[in-house]
Design a protein around this motif. Structure first.
Motif, PDB file in Angstrom:
ATOM      1  N   ARG A  58      25.815  47.171  51.706  1.00  0.00           N
ATOM      2  CA  ARG A  58      26.135  47.399  53.115  1.00  0.00           C
ATOM      3  C   ARG A  58      27.066  46.311  53.652  1.00  0.00           C
ATOM      4  O   ARG A  58      27.925  46.576  54.497  1.00  0.00           O
ATOM      5  CB  ARG A  58      24.861  47.447  53.954  1.00  0.00           C
ATOM      6  N   TRP A  59      26.901  45.078  53.153  1.00  0.00           N
ATOM      7  CA  TRP A  59      27.801  44.005  53.559  1.00  0.00           C
ATOM      8  C   TRP A  59      29.215  44.284  53.070  1.00  0.00           C
ATOM      9  O   TRP A  59      30.189  44.075  53.805  1.00  0.00           O
ATOM     10  CB  TRP A  59      27.294  42.682  52.995  1.00  0.00           C
ATOM     11  N   TYR A  60      29.325  44.787  51.842  1.00  0.00           N
ATOM     12  CA  TYR A  60      30.645  45.060  51.283  1.00  0.00           C
ATOM     13  C   TYR A  60      31.351  46.158  52.076  1.00  0.00           C
ATOM     14  O   TYR A  60      32.560  46.072  52.325  1.00  0.00           O
ATOM     15  CB  TYR A  60      30.515  45.468  49.815  1.00  0.00           C
ATOM     16  N   TYR A  61      30.633  47.207  52.479  1.00  0.00           N
ATOM     17  CA  TYR A  61      31.239  48.318  53.208  1.00  0.00           C
ATOM     18  C   TYR A  61      31.172  48.131  54.722  1.00  0.00           C
ATOM     19  O   TYR A  61      31.435  49.089  55.462  1.00  0.00           O
ATOM     20  CB  TYR A  61      30.568  49.639  52.817  1.00  0.00           C
ATOM     21  N   SER A  62      30.839  46.936  55.179  1.00  0.00           N
ATOM     22  CA  SER A  62      30.868  46.669  56.620  1.00  0.00           C
ATOM     23  C   SER A  62      32.312  46.650  57.113  1.00  0.00           C
ATOM     24  O   SER A  62      33.261  46.479  56.340  1.00  0.00           O
ATOM     25  CB  SER A  62      30.185  45.332  56.922  1.00  0.00           C
ATOM     26  N   ASN A  63      32.472  46.834  58.402  1.00  0.00           N
ATOM     27  CA  ASN A  63      33.818  46.865  58.978  1.00  0.00           C
ATOM     28  C   ASN A  63      34.569  45.565  58.738  1.00  0.00           C
ATOM     29  O   ASN A  63      35.777  45.565  58.465  1.00  0.00           O
ATOM     30  CB  ASN A  63      33.729  47.159  60.478  1.00  0.00           C
ATOM     31  N   CYS A  65      34.246  43.290  56.237  1.00  0.00           N
ATOM     32  CA  CYS A  65      34.711  43.135  54.848  1.00  0.00           C
ATOM     33  C   CYS A  65      35.843  44.098  54.523  1.00  0.00           C
ATOM     34  O   CYS A  65      36.818  43.720  53.859  1.00  0.00           O
ATOM     35  CB  CYS A  65      33.545  43.354  53.885  1.00  0.00           C
ATOM     36  N   GLN A  66      35.734  45.322  54.986  1.00  0.00           N
ATOM     37  CA  GLN A  66      36.776  46.296  54.688  1.00  0.00           C
ATOM     38  C   GLN A  66      38.078  45.948  55.399  1.00  0.00           C
ATOM     39  O   GLN A  66      39.168  46.173  54.861  1.00  0.00           O
ATOM     40  CB  GLN A  66      36.310  47.702  55.083  1.00  0.00           C
ATOM     41  N   ARG A  67      37.976  45.376  56.598  1.00  0.00           N
ATOM     42  CA  ARG A  67      39.196  44.965  57.297  1.00  0.00           C
ATOM     43  C   ARG A  67      39.841  43.764  56.613  1.00  0.00           C
ATOM     44  O   ARG A  67      41.068  43.671  56.532  1.00  0.00           O
ATOM     45  CB  ARG A  67      38.875  44.642  58.754  1.00  0.00           C
ATOM     46  N   VAL A  68      39.005  42.837  56.131  1.00  0.00           N
ATOM     47  CA  VAL A  68      39.544  41.694  55.392  1.00  0.00           C
ATOM     48  C   VAL A  68      40.237  42.177  54.128  1.00  0.00           C
ATOM     49  O   VAL A  68      41.345  41.723  53.784  1.00  0.00           O
ATOM     50  CB  VAL A  68      38.426  40.690  55.060  1.00  0.00           C
ATOM     51  N   LEU A  69      39.604  43.109  53.424  1.00  0.00           N
ATOM     52  CA  LEU A  69      40.210  43.643  52.209  1.00  0.00           C
ATOM     53  C   LEU A  69      41.497  44.398  52.525  1.00  0.00           C
ATOM     54  O   LEU A  69      42.504  44.260  51.821  1.00  0.00           O
ATOM     55  CB  LEU A  69      39.212  44.561  51.501  1.00  0.00           C
ATOM     56  N   GLY A  70      41.484  45.197  53.594  1.00  0.00           N
ATOM     57  CA  GLY A  70      42.702  45.910  53.984  1.00  0.00           C
ATOM     58  C   GLY A  70      43.822  44.978  54.375  1.00  0.00           C
ATOM     59  O   GLY A  70      44.989  45.207  54.025  1.00  0.00           O
ATOM     60  N   PHE A  71      43.494  43.908  55.122  1.00  0.00           N
ATOM     61  CA  PHE A  71      44.516  42.938  55.497  1.00  0.00           C
ATOM     62  C   PHE A  71      45.057  42.209  54.270  1.00  0.00           C
ATOM     63  O   PHE A  71      46.255  41.905  54.201  1.00  0.00           O
ATOM     64  CB  PHE A  71      43.935  41.924  56.487  1.00  0.00           C
ATOM     65  N   ILE A 111      49.735  32.003  48.696  1.00  0.00           N
ATOM     66  CA  ILE A 111      49.199  33.174  49.403  1.00  0.00           C
ATOM     67  C   ILE A 111      48.777  34.242  48.404  1.00  0.00           C
ATOM     68  O   ILE A 111      47.720  34.878  48.545  1.00  0.00           O
ATOM     69  CB  ILE A 111      50.247  33.719  50.387  1.00  0.00           C
ATOM     70  N   GLU A 112      49.597  34.427  47.382  1.00  0.00           N
ATOM     71  CA  GLU A 112      49.287  35.416  46.360  1.00  0.00           C
ATOM     72  C   GLU A 112      48.011  35.057  45.604  1.00  0.00           C
ATOM     73  O   GLU A 112      47.198  35.932  45.279  1.00  0.00           O
ATOM     74  CB  GLU A 112      50.468  35.520  45.395  1.00  0.00           C
ATOM     75  N   ALA A 113      47.813  33.764  45.344  1.00  0.00           N
ATOM     76  CA  ALA A 113      46.607  33.324  44.639  1.00  0.00           C
ATOM     77  C   ALA A 113      45.360  33.598  45.472  1.00  0.00           C
ATOM     78  O   ALA A 113      44.324  34.039  44.945  1.00  0.00           O
ATOM     79  CB  ALA A 113      46.718  31.841  44.305  1.00  0.00           C
ATOM     80  N   LEU A 114      45.440  33.355  46.785  1.00  0.00           N
ATOM     81  CA  LEU A 114      44.308  33.646  47.663  1.00  0.00           C
ATOM     82  C   LEU A 114      43.994  35.142  47.684  1.00  0.00           C
ATOM     83  O   LEU A 114      42.823  35.546  47.663  1.00  0.00           O
ATOM     84  CB  LEU A 114      44.600  33.144  49.077  1.00  0.00           C
ATOM     85  N   CYS A 115      45.035  35.954  47.718  1.00  0.00           N
ATOM     86  CA  CYS A 115      44.833  37.409  47.692  1.00  0.00           C
ATOM     87  C   CYS A 115      44.175  37.842  46.390  1.00  0.00           C
ATOM     88  O   CYS A 115      43.233  38.656  46.390  1.00  0.00           O
ATOM     89  CB  CYS A 115      46.168  38.125  47.881  1.00  0.00           C
ATOM     90  N   MET A 116      44.648  37.323  45.274  1.00  0.00           N
ATOM     91  CA  MET A 116      44.068  37.708  43.989  1.00  0.00           C
ATOM     92  C   MET A 116      42.633  37.209  43.856  1.00  0.00           C
ATOM     93  O   MET A 116      41.805  37.842  43.200  1.00  0.00           O
ATOM     94  CB  MET A 116      44.934  37.179  42.848  1.00  0.00           C
ATOM     95  N   LEU A 117      42.311  36.085  44.500  1.00  0.00           N
ATOM     96  CA  LEU A 117      40.934  35.603  44.498  1.00  0.00           C
ATOM     97  C   LEU A 117      40.026  36.585  45.240  1.00  0.00           C
ATOM     98  O   LEU A 117      38.904  36.880  44.790  1.00  0.00           O
ATOM     99  CB  LEU A 117      40.869  34.220  45.146  1.00  0.00           C
ATOM    100  N   ILE A 118      40.504  37.092  46.371  1.00  0.00           N
ATOM    101  CA  ILE A 118      39.728  38.101  47.117  1.00  0.00           C
ATOM    102  C   ILE A 118      39.589  39.374  46.291  1.00  0.00           C
ATOM    103  O   ILE A 118      38.511  39.998  46.264  1.00  0.00           O
ATOM    104  CB  ILE A 118      40.403  38.386  48.464  1.00  0.00           C
ATOM    105  N   PHE A 119      40.644  39.770  45.599  1.00  0.00           N
ATOM    106  CA  PHE A 119      40.551  40.953  44.743  1.00  0.00           C
ATOM    107  C   PHE A 119      39.555  40.743  43.597  1.00  0.00           C
ATOM    108  O   PHE A 119      38.851  41.673  43.194  1.00  0.00           O
ATOM    109  CB  PHE A 119      41.929  41.300  44.178  1.00  0.00           C
ATOM    110  N   LEU A 120      39.506  39.525  43.082  1.00  0.00           N
ATOM    111  CA  LEU A 120      38.543  39.222  42.024  1.00  0.00           C
ATOM    112  C   LEU A 120      37.111  39.344  42.537  1.00  0.00           C
ATOM    113  O   LEU A 120      36.236  39.896  41.850  1.00  0.00           O
ATOM    114  CB  LEU A 120      38.794  37.808  41.485  1.00  0.00           C
TER     115      LEU A 120
END
Length: 734
Positions: A58-63, A65-71, A111-120
């Motif tokens: 539920r935390w992962y699919y919260s608004n 987390c999903q907005r952070v992932l979308g951004f 910036i790219e490294a931070l994004c890939m860390l979030i993707f990981l």
């Protein structure tokens, strides 16, 4: 002593049993909450179901987390505009383009490294929640892992070479992050993949048609001894086989018609039959046949994907029913009575993330079952409320005691007052058109803006009074509850501010009014801005004309349902733009810098140089996107084909033809398929009547799933129970 301690032990065991039963009941409630949220969002229910995993899920699919992932996805895609080659220049024209600002090495990479860390983290959470067995079978998650590994390796190589590498593989892989995060985009991509065989059959017919007419054209327009016009046709369009093939391919899009025909037609009018037959068979028959096949196949496969979504909706709801039915048995219900306690379901709804309007509608139906258990069919029907159109009720009008004020309120809230406002707006628009026609040949310094400015003052004064009268009649909340009023009010306030600013800076208008410029905007600039906003304000008339309102609602509904298609287009644009930059960056050079570039005065008529198409290049990401757009529109795209063939080689034609196939042939036809479905559904007599009833009082929204719900097949109970029993992380009691 032992006799005294025995009752205590019994009490401890009893309290432990009660606490264990309470914990199990709470776990079932939480499981039901997650199952219902999965059903509403059409998500798979095959994930871990223990208490800790449910919290993480539920935390992962919260608004948040999903907005952070979308951004994060947006940010990593937007890096293409900043990193080398940067798009930070005023123009893309190679003749006038200044040296762009280039970010220092390590800035975009950080910036790219931070994004890939979030993707990981995203991949790790998804992999943990689905479990190892599901992870090994999920191709999207496996591909996610591979893309991340390749991106990290390429990122390390980039830093080790001090950002001077000629090729960055990870840039072409970035759109995958957008793809894997959208279930609808995955379904759309699967539909496209399934439709490819049927598209290929028509594509083969087009290829045969193109090749046959190319050979015939080469034979017909061969160089003769005395036929000067046919020599011109041959030397211009049929000089060799690749040139002839390209000319007829462009003619298939009618972009070079009638240019390709004129040299031969000038000499012999019978020659026109060759080009007419080619266009009739290719453009009017085979291309439209391709459109029909794509529409038919895509609609069929879209039905399958939507059927899967419906099955997920029913499966999630049935899973929630099963776990809640087990809690009903634990709370004292007889074994023969199987169902869901309405009180338990109300507890579940309180925890569920669901729009308030849908939650209240479901609760109202649940309360009608108080005193008895809800059966499976009744439980499933509760979720039909989520599929209904959204009905937005407007606040009540203010109550006035005075009969005079009541009469005034009736007048200004009547629809005829809206009609009067539309007539006034139309008159304002016509007055602007008259002045544009009269002053079309005058320079800004020669114009007399006195009369036009007086008209603007009068009309804007009426708009302000109209706003105040409507607020009086409807109340502030009632006025703001209409989107048309919000649009109208914002523009009116902006117009009022601009006119007050004009008065403060340039004083009252008078004949021969030509004051000097003060500040960044001249009087003519202020006048243009005011009249531009007035033109936009005229759009309010759309909602008052019912046929126009239907078309507008179709367009708005299409935009809402086009997110998946738009995402696919973004992915395709992004990949082709990056490939184009790697292939053609620096190929187009300004005049006098290359022997390949003729002077503009000596360039052939209709050529890249003579038309001044210097901005159509791949020197940066933004310029590449515009160039691809111009090719997708296929107007004059033969000019770009010829230019890049001359500057980079004949193989460049393959790139542009592939882009034409993907964008203009496949994606545009898929867009047309969705447009037709949306439009036909909206113009269905039943849907048409439903939409027109109470147009001013309701707001109707429709999803893709709801659009086709009436022709989808409801899944059987046996299928649902079979899938539930195969759930790897859920043990049902029956």
């Amino acid at each position: 002593m032992a006799a005294e301690t025995q009752p205590l032990l019994v009490r401890d065991r009893g309290s432990g049993a009660r606490s264990g039963a309470t914990a199990r009941q709470e776990l079932c409630i939480d499981q039901a909450v997650v199952f219902i949220e999965d059903a509403i969002k059409y998500r798979s229910i095959y994930h871990r179901m223990d208490a800790g995993s449910l919290w993480l899920y539920r935390w992962y699919y919260s608004n948040l987390c999903q907005r952070v992932l979308g951004f994060t996805i947006f940010l990593i895609l937007a890096l293409a505009f900043v990193e080398f080659p940067s798009s930070f220049t005023r123009t893309a024209d190679v003749r006038y383009r200044s040296q762009p600002w280039q970010p220092p090495c390590g800035l975009t990479e950080t910036i790219e490294a931070l994004c890939m860390l979030i993707f990981l983290v995203d991949l790790s959470v998804k992999g943990y929640l689905v479990g190892q067995a599901q992870l090994q079978e999920n191709l999207w998650l496996l591909a996610y892992f591979v893309v991340l590994v390749v991106s990290v390796v390429d990122w390390i190589v980039s830093l080790s070479l001090a950002c001077e590498e000629s090729l960055r593989v990870r840039r072409s892989l970035r759109p995958f992050f957008l793809l894997q995060n959208s279930s609808m985009m995955k379904k759309t991509l699967k539909c496209i993949r399934w439709s490819l065989p049927e598209m290929a059959s028509v594509g083969l017919l087009l290829t045969i048609h193109l090749c046959l007419f190319t050979i015939i054209g080469m034979l017909l327009f061969t160089i003769g001894e005395k036929d000067e016009a046919q020599n011109e046709e041959r030397l211009t369009y049929f000089q060799n086989l690749p040139e002839a093939l390209t000319s007829l391919l462009v003619l298939l899009t009618t972009s070079n018609n009638p240019d390709v025909m004129i040299p031969a037609y000038t000499q012999n009018r019978v020659s026109a039959l060759f080009f007419i037959l080619f266009t009739l068979i290719g453009s009017l028959f085979l291309m439209n046949l391709l459109t029909a096949i794509i529409y038919n196949q895509f609609r069929g496969y879209l039905m399958k994907s939507l059927q899967t979504s419906l099955f997920r909706r029913r499966l999630g709801a049935r899973a929630a029913y099963e776990v809640l039915a087990s809690t009903a048995g634990q709370t004292g219900a007889t074994p023969e009575a199987v169902g869901v306690n309405p009180e338990d379901f109300l507890r579940v709804l309180q925890k569920t993330q669901l729009p308030k309007i849908f939650k209240e509608a479901i609760m109202q139906k649940v309360r009608s079952y108080e005193g008895r258990l809800m059966l499976a069919d009744e439980f499933q029907k509760l979720f039909d409320e989520v599929d209904k159109g959204v009905i937005k009720e407007h606040p009540p009008k203010p109550q006035y005691q005075s009969p005079f004020l009541q009469s005034v309120q009736f007048i200004f809230s009547h629809r005829y007052f809206d009609y009067l406002g539309n007539v006034i707006a139309l008159g304002n628009l016509l007055s602007i058109c008259v002045f544009l026609v009269l002053d079309s040949d005058l320079l800004p310094g020669e114009r007399d803006d006195f009369v036009l400015e007086i008209f603007d003052y009068v009309f804007i004064l009426y708009y302000v009074l109209e706003l105040l009268f409507k607020v009086f009649a409807l109340g502030l909340r009632g006025y703001l509850s209409y989107c048309s009023n919000v649009f109208d009010g914002i523009l009116t306030i902006v117009l009022l501010v601009l006119e007050i600013s004009t008065l403060a800076v340039y004083r009252l208008p008078h004949s021969g009014w030509k004051p000097k410029q003060y500040g960044p905007l001249s009087l003519w600039d202020m006048t243009r801005l005011v009249n531009t906003l007035i033109v936009f304000r005229f759009l309010r008339i759309i909602l008052n004309v019912k046929p126009m309102a239907i078309v507008t609602s179709t367009v708005l509904g299409l935009i809402q349902n086009l997110r998946a298609f738009g995402g696919i287009l973004v992915v395709v644009y992004y990949v082709f733009a990056i490939i184009g930059i790697n292939l053609f960056r620096g190929v187009i050079v300004p005049p006098n810098n290359s022997s390949l570039v003729p002077n503009n005065s000596s360039a052939p008529c209709g050529s890249f140089e003579q038309l001044g198409y210097w901005s159509n290049n791949f020197d940066d990401f933004a310029a590449a996107l515009i160039t691809l757009w111009n090719v997708m529109v296929v107007n004059n795209w033969q000019v770009l084909l010829d230019a890049y063939r001359r500057y980079s080689g004949p193989w460049s034609t393959v790139y542009f033809v592939l882009w034409w196939l993907v964008s203009s042939v496949i994606w545009v036809n898929l867009f047309l398929a969705l447009l037709l479905e949306n439009f036909l559904h909206r113009w269905d007599p039943q849907s048409h009547n439903q939409l027109l009833v109470g147009t001013r009082q309701t707001t109707y929204q429709m999803s893709v799933e709801l659009m086709f719900r009436d022709i989808l097949e409801e899944p059987k109970e046996e299928e649902l129970m079979e899938k539930l029993h195969k759930h790897p992380h859920l043990q049902l009691c029956r």
